[in-house]
Enzyme design. Structure first.
Site, PDB file in Angstrom:
ATOM      1  N   ASN A  40     -10.241  -0.344  -0.168  1.00 29.45           N
ATOM      2  CA  ASN A  40      -8.789  -0.187  -0.038  1.00 29.45           C
ATOM      3  C   ASN A  40      -8.120  -0.748  -1.293  1.00 29.45           C
ATOM      4  O   ASN A  40      -8.111  -1.965  -1.505  1.00 29.45           O
ATOM      5  CB  ASN A  40      -8.336  -0.941   1.216  1.00 29.45           C
ATOM      6  N   CYS A  69       0.821  -1.217   0.000  1.00 25.66           N
ATOM      7  CA  CYS A  69       0.000   0.000   0.000  1.00 25.66           C
ATOM      8  C   CYS A  69       0.856   1.269   0.000  1.00 25.66           C
ATOM      9  O   CYS A  69       0.372   2.343  -0.340  1.00 25.66           O
ATOM     10  CB  CYS A  69      -0.919   0.013   1.214  1.00 25.66           C
ATOM     11  N   HIS A  91      -3.337   7.039   2.998  1.00 24.12           N
ATOM     12  CA  HIS A  91      -3.749   5.767   2.393  1.00 24.12           C
ATOM     13  C   HIS A  91      -5.187   5.465   2.808  1.00 24.12           C
ATOM     14  O   HIS A  91      -5.549   5.602   3.982  1.00 24.12           O
ATOM     15  CB  HIS A  91      -2.797   4.667   2.866  1.00 24.12           C
TER      16      HIS A  91
HETATM   17  O1  UT7 Z   1      -3.963  -1.437   3.484  1.00 22.28           O
HETATM   18  C1  UT7 Z   1      -3.027  -1.947   4.367  1.00 22.28           C
HETATM   19  C2  UT7 Z   1      -3.276  -1.502   5.742  1.00 22.28           C
HETATM   20  N1  UT7 Z   1      -4.503  -2.081   6.219  1.00 22.28           N
HETATM   21  C3  UT7 Z   1      -5.172  -1.478   7.177  1.00 22.28           C
HETATM   22  O2  UT7 Z   1      -4.779  -0.437   7.619  1.00 22.28           O
HETATM   23  C4  UT7 Z   1      -6.386  -2.176   7.705  1.00 22.28           C
HETATM   24  C5  UT7 Z   1      -6.415  -2.044   9.187  1.00 22.28           C
HETATM   25  N2  UT7 Z   1      -7.476  -2.786   9.860  1.00 22.28           N
HETATM   26  C6  UT7 Z   1      -8.781  -2.511   9.765  1.00 22.28           C
HETATM   27  O3  UT7 Z   1      -9.190  -1.702   8.959  1.00 22.28           O
HETATM   28  C7  UT7 Z   1      -9.697  -3.165  10.780  1.00 22.28           C
HETATM   29  O4  UT7 Z   1      -8.926  -3.916  11.662  1.00 22.28           O
HETATM   30  C8  UT7 Z   1     -10.823  -4.044  10.171  1.00 22.28           C
HETATM   31  C9  UT7 Z   1     -11.846  -3.166   9.483  1.00 22.28           C
HETATM   32  C10 UT7 Z   1     -10.212  -5.025   9.193  1.00 22.28           C
HETATM   33  C11 UT7 Z   1     -11.545  -4.825  11.262  1.00 22.28           C
HETATM   34  O5  UT7 Z   1     -12.062  -3.947  12.232  1.00 22.28           O
HETATM   35  P1  UT7 Z   1     -11.739  -4.178  13.782  1.00 22.28           P
HETATM   36  O6  UT7 Z   1     -12.443  -3.135  14.506  1.00 22.28           O
HETATM   37  O7  UT7 Z   1     -10.246  -4.226  13.947  1.00 22.28           O
HETATM   38  O8  UT7 Z   1     -12.397  -5.571  14.057  1.00 22.28           O
HETATM   39  P2  UT7 Z   1     -11.803  -6.871  14.800  1.00 22.28           P
HETATM   40  O9  UT7 Z   1     -10.955  -7.644  13.857  1.00 22.28           O
HETATM   41  O10 UT7 Z   1     -11.183  -6.455  16.097  1.00 22.28           O
HETATM   42  O11 UT7 Z   1     -13.100  -7.710  15.101  1.00 22.28           O
HETATM   43  C12 UT7 Z   1     -14.118  -7.227  15.987  1.00 22.28           C
HETATM   44  C13 UT7 Z   1     -15.272  -8.194  16.019  1.00 22.28           C
HETATM   45  C14 UT7 Z   1     -14.868  -9.616  16.339  1.00 22.28           C
HETATM   46  O12 UT7 Z   1     -15.917 -10.194  17.095  1.00 22.28           O
HETATM   47  P3  UT7 Z   1     -15.834 -10.303  18.696  1.00 22.28           P
HETATM   48  O13 UT7 Z   1     -14.600 -11.119  18.981  1.00 22.28           O
HETATM   49  O14 UT7 Z   1     -15.722  -8.896  19.180  1.00 22.28           O
HETATM   50  O15 UT7 Z   1     -17.117 -10.973  19.053  1.00 22.28           O
HETATM   51  C15 UT7 Z   1     -14.805 -10.291  14.998  1.00 22.28           C
HETATM   52  O16 UT7 Z   1     -15.046 -11.668  15.060  1.00 22.28           O
HETATM   53  O17 UT7 Z   1     -15.912  -8.251  14.732  1.00 22.28           O
HETATM   54  C16 UT7 Z   1     -15.921  -9.620  14.259  1.00 22.28           C
HETATM   55  N3  UT7 Z   1     -15.679  -9.575  12.817  1.00 22.28           N
HETATM   56  C17 UT7 Z   1     -16.656  -9.408  11.916  1.00 22.28           C
HETATM   57  N4  UT7 Z   1     -17.973  -9.273  12.035  1.00 22.28           N
HETATM   58  C18 UT7 Z   1     -18.688  -9.091  10.897  1.00 22.28           C
HETATM   59  C19 UT7 Z   1     -14.494  -9.645  12.179  1.00 22.28           C
HETATM   60  N5  UT7 Z   1     -14.669  -9.519  10.848  1.00 22.28           N
HETATM   61  C20 UT7 Z   1     -16.008  -9.373  10.673  1.00 22.28           C
HETATM   62  C21 UT7 Z   1     -16.790  -9.191   9.513  1.00 22.28           C
HETATM   63  N6  UT7 Z   1     -18.127  -9.045   9.688  1.00 22.28           N
HETATM   64  N7  UT7 Z   1     -16.271  -9.126   8.286  1.00 22.28           N
END
Ligand code: UT7
Length: 335
Positions: free
Chosen positions: A291, A124, A260
């Site tokens: 993204n 990225c 980004h």
């Molecule tokens: O381009 C390169 C650089 N990339 C980035 O900068 C991306 C950085 N990361 C992100 O944008 C975020 O981490 C995401 C958008 C990918 C995810 O958001 P998050 O707030 O970090 O979510 P998480 O992974 O901590 O998951 C939170 C909850 C979990 O459930 P519990 O354990 O709280 O019950 C996950 O199981 O959301 C659940 N979850 C989902 N639910 C619905 C994880 N993925 C999904 C999904 N749909 N797709």
């Protein structure tokens, strides 16, 4: 014995971005199209990432085709003929041949004659790496004009059943012409990497493992999203501030912020940590485009120029970060 003196190259006093162009694939994909395969919802995706739609390339929209379209617009914006380009740098992780570089085919299709052409892999952060190299090349005398392209067809390496990536990544291309300028148009780059976190965003396995497994499955992209999220929100605001300091720019001098386009919450967190004044226009292309990795900064920057949010002569901060973990940032003058 007298030492033979070697001539040292000399370039332009300064370099600037002279033109920008971009290509957005035709097919708009709303959240409703991706949620079923990952047991998610439109509401969750919008809340956690700010993404409403993304664009996914069709069969005709290859890495080469999207790059050429974006480049032609950048050349027209710069008022530069393709034959004036001495070097083509393509930042991508989704050109599916390891060799030769897709830059050579793009250079040929554009008609740049004998331009040097090569690909760089900084995920990225690739486009901002390319702009930094082009700035040094123009000032150092190894090229008069450099075409820098950020392009991805990430859908080729996307697992549509992976909850952590399927709703985020998308396709597109952006290009910039970097050339000589009488005034400084590109500030010092602040860049680096943190290979200790190599595994946070990566292809699941390399091709040898795929062959050894006997199952011809594409080595898909994986991401430990939350760790990347915390790193980006915390560390990248500091890099942004360092970049302004190195360019001798205060927050009051800044007009445009093009981070980004990874996640709307990261964009907001960076803007808050950097204490960006209210007058600074912030790129928010992620909502519509998802993204697009190396393409995200030039796509978002071009959109702001097209929509009049970034005006010629404005001062913009570009910052990109991703797999590696690699990052690069610079202050530029809006073309
Ligand atoms: O381009 C390169 C650089 N990339 C980035 O900068 C991306 C950085 N990361 C992100 O944008 C975020 O981490 C995401 C958008 C990918 C995810 O958001 P998050 O707030 O970090 O979510 P998480 O992974 O901590 O998951 C939170 C909850 C979990 O459930 P519990 O354990 O709280 O019950 C996950 O199981 O959301 C659940 N979850 C989902 N639910 C619905 C994880 N993925 C999904 C999904 N749909 N797709």
């Amino acid at each position: 014995m007298s030492r033979t003196e070697i001539q040292s190259p000399t370039g332009a006093p300064y370099a600037a971005i002279l033109g920008i162009g971009s290509y957005r694939p035709d097919r708009l994909v709303p959240n409703s199209e991706v949620v079923e395969a990952i047991d998610s919802s439109d509401e969750w995706i919008q809340q956690r990432s700010g993404i409403k739609t993304r664009r996914w390339a069709g069969p005709e929209e290859s890495v080469q085709m999207m790059s050429v379209e974006a480049s032609r617009k950048a050349l027209a914006h710069a008022g530069i003929d393709a034959r004036q380009i001495d070097c083509v740098i393509v930042a991508t992780v989704s050109h599916m041949l390891q060799t030769p570089a897709i830059a050579t085919a793009i250079a040929h299709e554009l008609g740049t004659d004998q331009a040097a052409a090569f690909d760089i892999s900084a995920a990225c952060a690739g486009f901002c790496h390319g702009v930094a190299m082009a700035n040094d090349m123009v000032r150092g005398g190894s090229a008069g004009h450099v075409l820098v392209i950020g392009v991805e067809r990430l859908t080729d390496i996307l697992d549509l059943h992976d909850r952590g990536t399927a709703f985020i990544f998308a396709d597109g291309a952006g290009a910039a012409v970097v050339g000589p300028s009488e005034t400084p148009g590109i500030g010092p780059v602040v860049w680096g990497s943190d290979g200790e976190q190599f595994d946070l965003i990566r292809q699941r396995e390399d091709w040898r493992d795929v062959i050894a497994s006997g199952e011809p499955v594409m080595p898909h992209l994986t991401m430990q999203g939350n760790s990347v999220f915390r790193w980006a929100s915390f560390a990248m605001a500091k890099i942004g501030q360092q970049t302004l300091d190195r360019a001798g720019i205060s927050l009051d001098d800044l007009d445009v912020f093009v981070p980004h386009q990874a996640n709307m919450r990261i964009i907001d967190a960076m803007a808050r940590s950097m204490k960006l004044p209210a007058h600074v226009k912030i790129a928010r292309d992620v909502a519509d485009m998802g993204n697009t990795s190396a393409a995200s900064v030039p796509l978002a920057f071009d959109r702001m120029i097209q929509e009049g949010e970034a005006k010629p002569g404005d001062t913009a901060l570009l910052i990109a970060f991703g797999a590696g973990l690699a990052y690069a940032a610079q202050v530029v003058t809006v073309p």
